[in-house]
Design a protein around this motif. Structure first.
Motif, PDB file in Angstrom:
ATOM      1  N   SER A  10       0.826  -1.202   0.000  1.00  0.00           N
ATOM      2  CA  SER A  10       0.000   0.000   0.000  1.00  0.00           C
ATOM      3  C   SER A  10       0.861   1.253   0.000  1.00  0.00           C
ATOM      4  CB  SER A  10      -0.912   0.004   1.233  1.00  0.00           C
ATOM      5  OG  SER A  10      -1.506   1.272   1.424  1.00  0.00           O
ATOM      6  N   ARG A  11       0.386   2.302  -0.655  1.00  0.00           N
ATOM      7  CA  ARG A  11       1.115   3.571  -0.667  1.00  0.00           C
ATOM      8  C   ARG A  11       1.152   4.205   0.715  1.00  0.00           C
ATOM      9  NH1 ARG A  11      -2.139   8.140  -3.904  1.00  0.00           N
ATOM     10  NH2 ARG A  11      -0.386   9.315  -3.008  1.00  0.00           N
ATOM     11  N   TRP A  12       0.202   3.801   1.588  1.00  0.00           N
ATOM     12  CA  TRP A  12       0.175   4.358   2.941  1.00  0.00           C
ATOM     13  C   TRP A  12       0.999   3.531   3.918  1.00  0.00           C
ATOM     14  CZ3 TRP A  12      -1.444   9.051   2.765  1.00  0.00           C
ATOM     15  CH2 TRP A  12      -2.446   9.420   1.856  1.00  0.00           C
ATOM     16  N   ALA A  13       1.441   2.354   3.498  1.00  0.00           N
ATOM     17  CA  ALA A  13       2.195   1.490   4.409  1.00  0.00           C
ATOM     18  C   ALA A  13       3.459   2.155   4.944  1.00  0.00           C
ATOM     19  CB  ALA A  13       2.519   0.177   3.728  1.00  0.00           C
ATOM     20  N   PRO A  14       4.254   2.876   4.111  1.00  0.00           N
ATOM     21  CA  PRO A  14       5.441   3.537   4.663  1.00  0.00           C
ATOM     22  C   PRO A  14       5.112   4.586   5.723  1.00  0.00           C
ATOM     23  CG  PRO A  14       5.611   3.368   2.283  1.00  0.00           C
ATOM     24  CD  PRO A  14       4.219   2.976   2.642  1.00  0.00           C
ATOM     25  N   LEU A  15       4.012   5.300   5.519  1.00  0.00           N
ATOM     26  CA  LEU A  15       3.629   6.313   6.511  1.00  0.00           C
ATOM     27  C   LEU A  15       3.190   5.659   7.816  1.00  0.00           C
ATOM     28  CD1 LEU A  15       1.651   8.945   4.398  1.00  0.00           C
ATOM     29  CD2 LEU A  15       4.048   8.979   5.101  1.00  0.00           C
ATOM     30  N   LYS A  16       2.453   4.562   7.714  1.00  0.00           N
ATOM     31  CA  LYS A  16       2.032   3.857   8.921  1.00  0.00           C
ATOM     32  C   LYS A  16       3.243   3.299   9.670  1.00  0.00           C
ATOM     33  CE  LYS A  16      -2.477   2.470   7.045  1.00  0.00           C
ATOM     34  NZ  LYS A  16      -3.321   1.316   6.610  1.00  0.00           N
ATOM     35  N   ALA A  17       4.189   2.741   8.912  1.00  0.00           N
ATOM     36  CA  ALA A  17       5.397   2.208   9.536  1.00  0.00           C
ATOM     37  C   ALA A  17       6.208   3.320  10.187  1.00  0.00           C
ATOM     38  CB  ALA A  17       6.249   1.476   8.495  1.00  0.00           C
ATOM     39  N   ALA A  18       6.282   4.480   9.529  1.00  0.00           N
ATOM     40  CA  ALA A  18       7.017   5.616  10.095  1.00  0.00           C
ATOM     41  C   ALA A  18       6.350   6.116  11.369  1.00  0.00           C
ATOM     42  CB  ALA A  18       7.103   6.737   9.061  1.00  0.00           C
ATOM     43  N   ALA A  19       5.029   6.189  11.354  1.00  0.00           N
ATOM     44  CA  ALA A  19       4.312   6.632  12.553  1.00  0.00           C
ATOM     45  C   ALA A  19       4.538   5.673  13.714  1.00  0.00           C
ATOM     46  CB  ALA A  19       2.827   6.765  12.252  1.00  0.00           C
ATOM     47  N   LEU A  20       4.522   4.395  13.432  1.00  0.00           N
ATOM     48  CA  LEU A  20       4.753   3.411  14.486  1.00  0.00           C
ATOM     49  C   LEU A  20       6.189   3.511  15.019  1.00  0.00           C
ATOM     50  CD1 LEU A  20       3.134   1.313  15.984  1.00  0.00           C
ATOM     51  CD2 LEU A  20       3.870  -0.403  14.330  1.00  0.00           C
ATOM     52  N   LEU A  21       7.135   3.731  14.109  1.00  0.00           N
ATOM     53  CA  LEU A  21       8.514   3.962  14.529  1.00  0.00           C
ATOM     54  C   LEU A  21       8.587   5.174  15.459  1.00  0.00           C
ATOM     55  CD1 LEU A  21      10.805   3.457  11.385  1.00  0.00           C
ATOM     56  CD2 LEU A  21      11.031   2.344  13.611  1.00  0.00           C
ATOM     57  N   GLY A  22       7.933   6.257  15.041  1.00  0.00           N
ATOM     58  CA  GLY A  22       7.946   7.472  15.850  1.00  0.00           C
ATOM     59  C   GLY A  22       7.329   7.263  17.211  1.00  0.00           C
ATOM     60  N   TRP A  23       6.271   6.448  17.254  1.00  0.00           N
ATOM     61  CA  TRP A  23       5.648   6.197  18.550  1.00  0.00           C
ATOM     62  C   TRP A  23       6.610   5.457  19.469  1.00  0.00           C
ATOM     63  CZ3 TRP A  23       4.511   2.428  21.997  1.00  0.00           C
ATOM     64  CH2 TRP A  23       3.608   2.763  23.026  1.00  0.00           C
ATOM     65  N   PHE A  24       7.248   4.418  19.002  1.00  0.00           N
ATOM     66  CA  PHE A  24       8.185   3.673  19.855  1.00  0.00           C
ATOM     67  C   PHE A  24       9.392   4.527  20.227  1.00  0.00           C
ATOM     68  CE2 PHE A  24       5.832  -0.104  18.527  1.00  0.00           C
ATOM     69  CZ  PHE A  24       5.838  -0.850  19.702  1.00  0.00           C
ATOM     70  N   TRP A  25       9.879   5.307  19.279  1.00  0.00           N
ATOM     71  CA  TRP A  25      10.998   6.212  19.575  1.00  0.00           C
ATOM     72  C   TRP A  25      10.583   7.227  20.646  1.00  0.00           C
ATOM     73  CZ3 TRP A  25      11.907  11.501  19.108  1.00  0.00           C
ATOM     74  CH2 TRP A  25      13.241  11.905  19.148  1.00  0.00           C
ATOM     75  N   GLY A  26       9.403   7.814  20.481  1.00  0.00           N
ATOM     76  CA  GLY A  26       8.923   8.767  21.464  1.00  0.00           C
ATOM     77  C   GLY A  26       8.642   8.127  22.814  1.00  0.00           C
ATOM     78  N   PHE A  27       8.102   6.920  22.800  1.00  0.00           N
ATOM     79  CA  PHE A  27       7.838   6.218  24.056  1.00  0.00           C
ATOM     80  C   PHE A  27       9.143   5.999  24.824  1.00  0.00           C
ATOM     81  CE2 PHE A  27       6.576   2.162  26.351  1.00  0.00           C
ATOM     82  CZ  PHE A  27       5.762   2.806  27.267  1.00  0.00           C
ATOM     83  N   GLY A  28      10.180   5.596  24.116  1.00  0.00           N
ATOM     84  CA  GLY A  28      11.481   5.444  24.769  1.00  0.00           C
ATOM     85  C   GLY A  28      12.008   6.759  25.294  1.00  0.00           C
ATOM     86  N   THR A  29      11.857   7.822  24.496  1.00  0.00           N
ATOM     87  CA  THR A  29      12.319   9.147  24.910  1.00  0.00           C
ATOM     88  C   THR A  29      11.645   9.593  26.190  1.00  0.00           C
ATOM     89  OG1 THR A  29      12.782   9.825  22.635  1.00  0.00           O
ATOM     90  CG2 THR A  29      12.402  11.578  24.238  1.00  0.00           C
ATOM     91  N   PHE A  30      10.324   9.457  26.253  1.00  0.00           N
ATOM     92  CA  PHE A  30       9.577   9.998  27.386  1.00  0.00           C
ATOM     93  C   PHE A  30       9.642   9.103  28.616  1.00  0.00           C
ATOM     94  CE2 PHE A  30       7.267  11.991  23.705  1.00  0.00           C
ATOM     95  CZ  PHE A  30       7.852  13.237  23.880  1.00  0.00           C
ATOM     96  N   VAL A  31       9.724   7.801  28.436  1.00  0.00           N
ATOM     97  CA  VAL A  31       9.898   6.928  29.598  1.00  0.00           C
ATOM     98  C   VAL A  31      11.239   7.219  30.265  1.00  0.00           C
ATOM     99  CG1 VAL A  31      10.262   4.549  30.349  1.00  0.00           C
ATOM    100  CG2 VAL A  31       8.354   5.090  28.843  1.00  0.00           C
ATOM    101  N   ALA A  32      12.307   7.308  29.450  1.00  0.00           N
ATOM    102  CA  ALA A  32      13.647   7.541  29.997  1.00  0.00           C
ATOM    103  C   ALA A  32      13.813   8.963  30.518  1.00  0.00           C
ATOM    104  CB  ALA A  32      14.699   7.258  28.922  1.00  0.00           C
ATOM    105  N   GLY A  33      13.083   9.915  29.918  1.00  0.00           N
ATOM    106  CA  GLY A  33      13.249  11.306  30.315  1.00  0.00           C
ATOM    107  C   GLY A  33      12.307  11.788  31.393  1.00  0.00           C
ATOM    108  N   LEU A  34      11.176  11.062  31.579  1.00  0.00           N
ATOM    109  CA  LEU A  34      10.157  11.532  32.525  1.00  0.00           C
ATOM    110  C   LEU A  34       9.822  10.505  33.599  1.00  0.00           C
ATOM    111  CD1 LEU A  34       7.651  13.163  29.982  1.00  0.00           C
ATOM    112  CD2 LEU A  34       9.386  14.323  31.344  1.00  0.00           C
ATOM    113  N   TRP A  35      10.639   9.474  33.770  1.00  0.00           N
ATOM    114  CA  TRP A  35      10.342   8.445  34.760  1.00  0.00           C
ATOM    115  C   TRP A  35      10.201   9.027  36.164  1.00  0.00           C
ATOM    116  CZ3 TRP A  35      13.605   8.168  38.847  1.00  0.00           C
ATOM    117  CH2 TRP A  35      14.882   8.696  38.683  1.00  0.00           C
TER     118      TRP A  35
END
Length: 532
Positions: free
Chosen positions: A60-85
């Motif tokens: 799908s043409r939207w598959a790369p965007l969905k994959a990027a969003a999911l990447l961003g979510w996990f990256w952000g989750f790591g950022t905020f867990v480590a930075g705001l624990w």
């Protein structure tokens, strides 16, 4: 490095999400109090390589965007867990009441905040190019997401990537031109640029972006070196400040049984003789200093009047209540700063505008639900605090006009000054005892300090504990009381500098920069239409 980049981009499934989480968490080391700038590179470079791996994601043409969003979510989750624990420490102040909710603060809030970088990664991927210009796409997407995080749903711009540069004296000076979000854009460009070393087709293509990033970093440092004067800032005449940091445990501050002991402690600390024998003209106490309503306690006001020298004033955080309206049992409560003279008269107040969601207030519907199940909110105030209608400049005898901020109001760039004549001083009263000896108080102070640079105004900060300080308009710390230390700080008041470029044009200049980058990326993407 080329092999590492290739292997990273080829990760799929849980290995990809784990790598994104680890990269985001590593970036927390670039934030205060660590300030390890290489951690920014170690966080952003894998993010670029992981986004490269979405080039051929699904049919799908939207598959790369969905994959990027999911990447961003996990990256952000790591950022905020480590930075705001450290937010979890607040749930242990009254553990019998709130320990059950700790997972919601330590994991739930980061999970929600992670949707902002998810959007930023998806936006970046939409503009992605197969060369060094994808660094600009990444910086643009994440900067837009950070701006949204700082404004939507009351805003929470804590630990924005710009703070990686915004805690170093020389590097933070660029905030006088572009503010926190401009620093964020620059931090993302500089930190992500080394990713190109593994993907360029020629030596020039591989090294151009990293070299430009290094030159940019040196340029920012050079500008800071030029901007910060060698001599100390001049002082406002006839002003002698005394900041009192009582270092009281958080569970003691809101206990009404401690009211007399707390007042004796404050008065005893504030009455200590100065080293040079000079009497203070202005004494500053921290946020929510009393477990009672000061303006309704004549005895406490009389004690304050007895403390003060003729002509001097006390500036203190205190809860304030309006008179109840007809048919109401109690009036509205405000988290305020009050000014008291040597006769015990309250000369003026500033009411907090930007309240902490779920800390100082709960939406009415949720508040009813919480009470229905036998729980309560953090503050011991019926219904929580009310926000003031608009920001007001506080007038204090003997001081220049004051931009008053209570607690985390100081973390919002471009929002601490009221309309009208420019103030010449930022006053921040806070209570960071909620978070103990964790990175939280250091991060809070670093953000308040950056506001001084953005606006070229001195900062006077009084905390119950961590970190009380006087900061000059260039972000230099004149003096401070460390975290978890009881004491007083006697100091003169630095003179304000002229309004900065950011103070006048900051929001406009950021918009222009992002629009120019967007136009460049859109034009270039049209020439690379085969790149998905």
């Amino acid at each position: 490095m080329i092999l590492l980049a290739k292997r990273t981009s080829l990760l799929r499934g849980w290995r990809r999400w784990l790598a994104a989480f680890a990269a985001g968490a590593t970036g927390a080391l670039a934030m205060p109090p660590f300030g390890f700038l290489p951690a920014l590179v170690l966080s952003l470079v894998p993010a670029i390589w992981l986004l490269d791996g979405t080039m051929k994601e699904g049919p799908s043409r939207w598959a790369p965007l969905k994959a990027a969003a999911l990447l961003g979510w996990f990256w952000g989750f790591g950022t905020f867990v480590a930075g705001l624990w450290w937010l979890g420490a607040a749930f242990l102040v009254e553990a019998d009441q709130f320990a059950w909710a700790m997972p919601f603060g330590v994991l739930g809030l980061p999970a929600l905040l992670a949707f902002f970088p998810a959007f930023g990664f998806a936006l970046a991927r939409l503009l992605w190019l197969p060369d060094a210009r994808r660094i600009l796409a990444f910086a643009l997407g994440v900067t837009v997401a950070e701006w949204l995080r700082g404004h939507l749903f009351t805003g929470f711009p804590w630990n924005s990537p710009g703070m990686a540069l915004g805690q170093n004296l020389w590097l933070m000076q660029t905030a006088s031109l572009v503010g926190l979000y401009g620093l964020t854009f620059l931090s993302l460009c500089i930190g992500a640029a080394p990713a190109v070393l593994a993907s360029g087709q020629t030596t020039r293509a591989r090294w151009m972006a990293p070299v430009l990033a290094a030159v940019l970093l040196l340029g920012l440092a050079g500008f800071g070196f030029w901007r910060v004067p060698a001599e100390a800032s001049a002082s406002v005449p006839d002003v002698r400040l005394r900041i009192m940091q009582p270092n009281l445990p958080q569970d003691a501050k809101f206990n009404p049984r401690n009211r007399d002991a707390i007042m004796r402690h404050y008065l005893s600390l504030s009455a200590r003789p100065a080293r040079d024998g000079a009497a203070p003209t202005h004494i500053v106490w921290p946020e929510s200093a009393f477990p009672f309503l000061l303006h309704r306690d004549a005895g406490s006001l009389a004690q304050i009047a007895a403390l003060l020298e003729p002509g001097s004033v006390l500036i203190t955080g205190a809860a304030r209540m309006d008179e109840p309206l007809p048919g109401e049992a109690v009036g509205k409560f405000y988290n305020a700063i009050q000014v008291i003279d040597d006769r015990g008269t309250i000369l003026g107040s500033y009411d907090k505008v930007h309240l902490v969601p779920f800390g100082e207030y709960v939406p009415k519907v949720l508040d009813a639900v919480i009470r229905a199940v036998g729980l309560r909110q953090f503050v011991h105030i019926p219904g929580g605090f009310e926000p003031a209608g608009k920001r007001m400049t506080l007038s204090i005898p003997g001081l220049p006009p004051v931009a008053a901020t209570v607690c985390y109001e100081a973390i919002f760039p471009g929002e601490i000054l009221s309309d009208g004549p420019r103030p010449n001083l930022i006053l921040n009263v806070t209570n960071d005892a909620w978070f103990g000896e964790t990175p939280g108080p250091y991060q809070h102070f670093a953000q308040a300090r950056l506001r001084a640079v953005e606006e070229a105004l001195p900062l006077v900060r009084a905390a119950n504990t961590g970190i009380s300080a006087i900061v000059d308009p260039f972000g230099r710390i004149v003096d401070r009381i460390p975290l978890s230390v009881e004491g007083i700080l006697d100091s003169t008041l630095p003179v304000a500098e002229p309004a900065t470029v950011y103070s006048k044009w900051g929001k406009f200049s950021l918009t222009v920069t992002l629009v120019i980058c967007l136009m460049l990326l859109v034009v270039r993407r049209g020439r690379h239409s085969t790149f998905p």
